[in-house]
Design an enzyme around this catalytic site. Structure first.
Site, short mmCIF file in Angstrom:
data_model
loop_
_atom_site.label_atom_id
_atom_site.label_comp_id
_atom_site.label_asym_id
_atom_site.label_seq_id
_atom_site.Cartn_x
_atom_site.Cartn_y
_atom_site.Cartn_z
N VAL A 25 41.85 18.95 32.07
CA VAL A 25 41.28 19.49 33.33
C VAL A 25 40.52 20.62 33.43
O VAL A 25 39.66 20.68 34.28
CB VAL A 25 42.55 19.61 34.12
CG1 VAL A 25 42.40 19.92 35.76
CG2 VAL A 25 43.79 18.36 34.13
N GLU A 26 40.85 21.69 32.47
CA GLU A 26 40.23 22.98 32.42
C GLU A 26 38.75 22.80 31.86
O GLU A 26 37.76 23.26 32.32
CB GLU A 26 40.92 23.87 31.53
CG GLU A 26 42.14 24.31 32.30
CD GLU A 26 41.93 25.36 33.24
OE1 GLU A 26 40.63 25.74 33.48
OE2 GLU A 26 42.87 25.46 34.25
N SER A 27 38.54 22.18 30.84
CA SER A 27 37.25 22.34 30.14
C SER A 27 36.78 20.96 29.45
O SER A 27 35.76 20.76 28.64
CB SER A 27 37.25 23.20 28.85
OG SER A 27 38.24 22.79 27.93
N TYR B 74 44.61 20.28 41.60
CA TYR B 74 44.60 20.78 40.39
C TYR B 74 45.79 19.92 39.49
O TYR B 74 45.88 19.42 38.56
CB TYR B 74 44.99 22.33 40.23
CG TYR B 74 44.93 22.93 38.84
CD1 TYR B 74 43.66 23.01 37.83
CD2 TYR B 74 46.03 23.38 38.27
CE1 TYR B 74 43.56 23.48 36.89
CE2 TYR B 74 46.01 23.85 36.96
CZ TYR B 74 44.93 24.14 36.28
OH TYR B 74 44.83 24.52 34.95
N ASN C 160 39.64 28.21 37.88
CA ASN C 160 40.01 29.67 37.42
C ASN C 160 39.04 30.59 37.90
O ASN C 160 39.07 31.79 37.55
CB ASN C 160 39.84 29.98 36.02
CG ASN C 160 40.72 28.82 35.13
OD1 ASN C 160 41.82 28.59 35.57
ND2 ASN C 160 40.15 28.32 33.92
#
Length: 512
Positions: free
Chosen positions: A149-151, A254, A508
């Site tokens: 999900v983040e990167s 998210y 973020n």
């Protein structure tokens, strides 16, 4: 007397006749009964003649009855599975979230199996280490999917909010969890250091909220923001769970994205249908340290692997030199090769040296002097290609294996770099009648030292003039502060290509 003898003889003969008749009748009856009741014939002696011996063809076939295999007395439930996905499934422990957003993202991911496969391949070097760390801390293994999900498991990902690495730490949160960020390296991109810091952070915010969904919301939005949202709902008498809080759109989407990935990878049949590759349940890499400085290219050569593959495992290094006593991440099957080549190598481990300018110069002119491309020299020093450097500037330049003067530079957080300003423009003179004012073009904005953040730290030395010397002394840029804020070209790709377009903003941007 004689009369009695005659009667006895008659009785004997009559008895014998009756007995014979009875035997005859009983034999006939027994034959009939044998036909009607076969079992009864077994109890009655047969008066028939014995049959002839049967032929070989009439004999019964002998079948061997083998002993049935005995099951194991016990089943070892502690044996580790061969497939890492199965191990991750066994550690799922978070409450499932079921809503329309989860369904939307699950369908979105499933309709893009190629993107999922690329993401799985990128995760291959890192995923086993993350699962090991999660299990050692007793944390849910769903969190191993969070870098998707983040990167999208891109260690060089960099967001508009200046978040970097697999776990997308912004500078402030990275410093809070002791991730070093200086001219030499950015540990937010370090696979081992950033994973430890991310799990420390997640455990901290879970302890704060007592709920993993709220902890994940805090990871994306910031624990302070989530705490205030919870307090607002408490004051209004409303539920304080994740679906009940008011939050930004990005945070609202998210957790459903993570739940959608959990639903996909938690279903072995679905994983097979989508053709997602398996990952062996064994360590991919090992770590080792070298007491001497070493070039990134040299380390890759000693490990017998391409430079690009080495950099994927060691993405934190900003410069082409690895400082001494820095952990190197090497594929587990290449550690022995690396150690053997290191012991047998006769060539210098670094081809760079420190060089201090004695007079102002341009970077492109220095590149010609040291027979290197201006782009490579600029990347090695974190400078713009058109930078004009003042006297006293220290740079990394090719040294032909003479790295003896590197020690002072390696021990510093950053070298002294001075940016020389362009000549100042002359003021405009009043225009005469019928003529255009004679104005010089304004001086170009001076180039910044490596990595200056958002145009800050613009103090530069004036070119010439009586204050030139004092101005130069005041222009030493704090590169240690700046190096981690401005992304290099290679790290400018940020947001995950596998993220849906409607929420393509990087994560973020409010974290910490």
């Amino acid at each position: 007397m004689q009369h009695r003898n005659v009667l006895s003889l008659v009785r004997y003969l009559v008895g014998a006749s009756l007995g014979f008749s009875a035997l005859t009748l009983s034999a006939t009856a027994s034959a009939d009964a044998g036909e009607k009741f076969p079992l009864l014939s077994l109890l009655i002696p047969s008066s028939a003649q014995p049959a002839a011996a049967p032929s070989i063809e009439d004999k019964l076939t002998v079948h061997e009855i083998r002993t049935a295999p005995q099951p194991k007395a016990t089943i070892d439930l502690t044996a580790a599975p061969d497939d890492l996905w199965e191990r991750i499934r066994n550690g799922f422990a978070m409450t499932n979230l079921n809503d329309d957003l989860v369904l939307y993202y699950q369908q979105w991911y499933q309709s893009r199996p190629d993107a999922l496969r690329r993401m799985v391949e990128r995760s291959r070097p890192y995923l086993h280490h993350i699962v090991e760390e999660l299990e050692a801390r007793g944390m849910p293994t769903e969190l191993a999917l969070l870098p998707m999900v983040e990167s999208s498991f891109n260690p060089m990902a960099y967001s508009r909010a200046h978040a970097a690495g697999l776990w997308q730490f912004i500078p402030a949160t990275g410093k809070r969890f002791n991730l070093e960020q200086n001219w030499w390296q950015d540990q937010r991109r370090d696979v081992i250091a950033s994973t430890g810091a991310a799990l420390d952070y997640l455990q901290t915010i879970y302890d704060m909220h007592g709920d993993w969904h709220l902890a994940l919301a805090s990871y994306n939005w910031g624990e302070g923001a989530v705490k205030r949202a919870v307090e607002k709902n408490e004051a209004r008498g409303l539920p304080t769970d994740y679906p009940s809080l008011r939050m930004p759109n990005e945070t609202r989407h998210y957790v459903p994205k993570l739940q959608a990935l959990k639903n996909i990878f938690g279903n072995a049949t679905l994983v097979a249908q989508l053709g997602l590759p398996g990952i062996p349940n064994r360590p991919y890499f090992a770590t080792l340290e070298t007491p001497r400085p070493m070039d990134v290219k040299t380390a890759a050569r000693l490990a017998n692997m391409p430079v690009e593959e080495f950099q994927r495992l060691n993405p934190s290094h900003n410069r082409p030199i690895i400082k001494p006593d820095t952990a190197l991440v090497i594929p587990a099957d290449k550690v022995e090769t690396f150690n053997e080549n290191l012991q047998n190598t006769q060539t210098p481990l670094t081809q760079w040296q420190a060089y201090t300018l004695k007079s102002s110069d341009r970077l492109d002119q220095l590149a010609k002097q040291f027979d290197i491309s201006v782009g490579e020299l600029a990347r090695a020093n974190g400078l713009p290609e058109k930078a004009r450097l003042a006297a006293g500037t220290t740079l990394l330049v090719p040294g032909g294996g003479n790295g003896d003067n590197l020690a002072p530079l390696l021990n510093a957080q950053a070298p002294a770099q001075f940016i020389q300003a362009e000549p100042q423009a002359r003021p405009c003179k009043p225009a005469k009648k019928g003529k255009v004012a004679a104005c010089a073009k304004p001086a170009a904005e001076p180039a910044l030292a490596s990595g200056s953040k958002n145009g800050k730290d613009k103090t530069v030395a004036k070119a010439g003039g009586k204050d030139s010397k004092s101005a130069k002394a005041s222009t030493a840029t704090k590169s240690a502060k700046a190096a981690h804020d401005k992304p290099s070209k290679s790290a400018s790709a940020t947001t995950s290509k596998a993220a849906p377009s409607k929420v393509a903003k990087s994560s973020n941007n409010r974290r910490g």
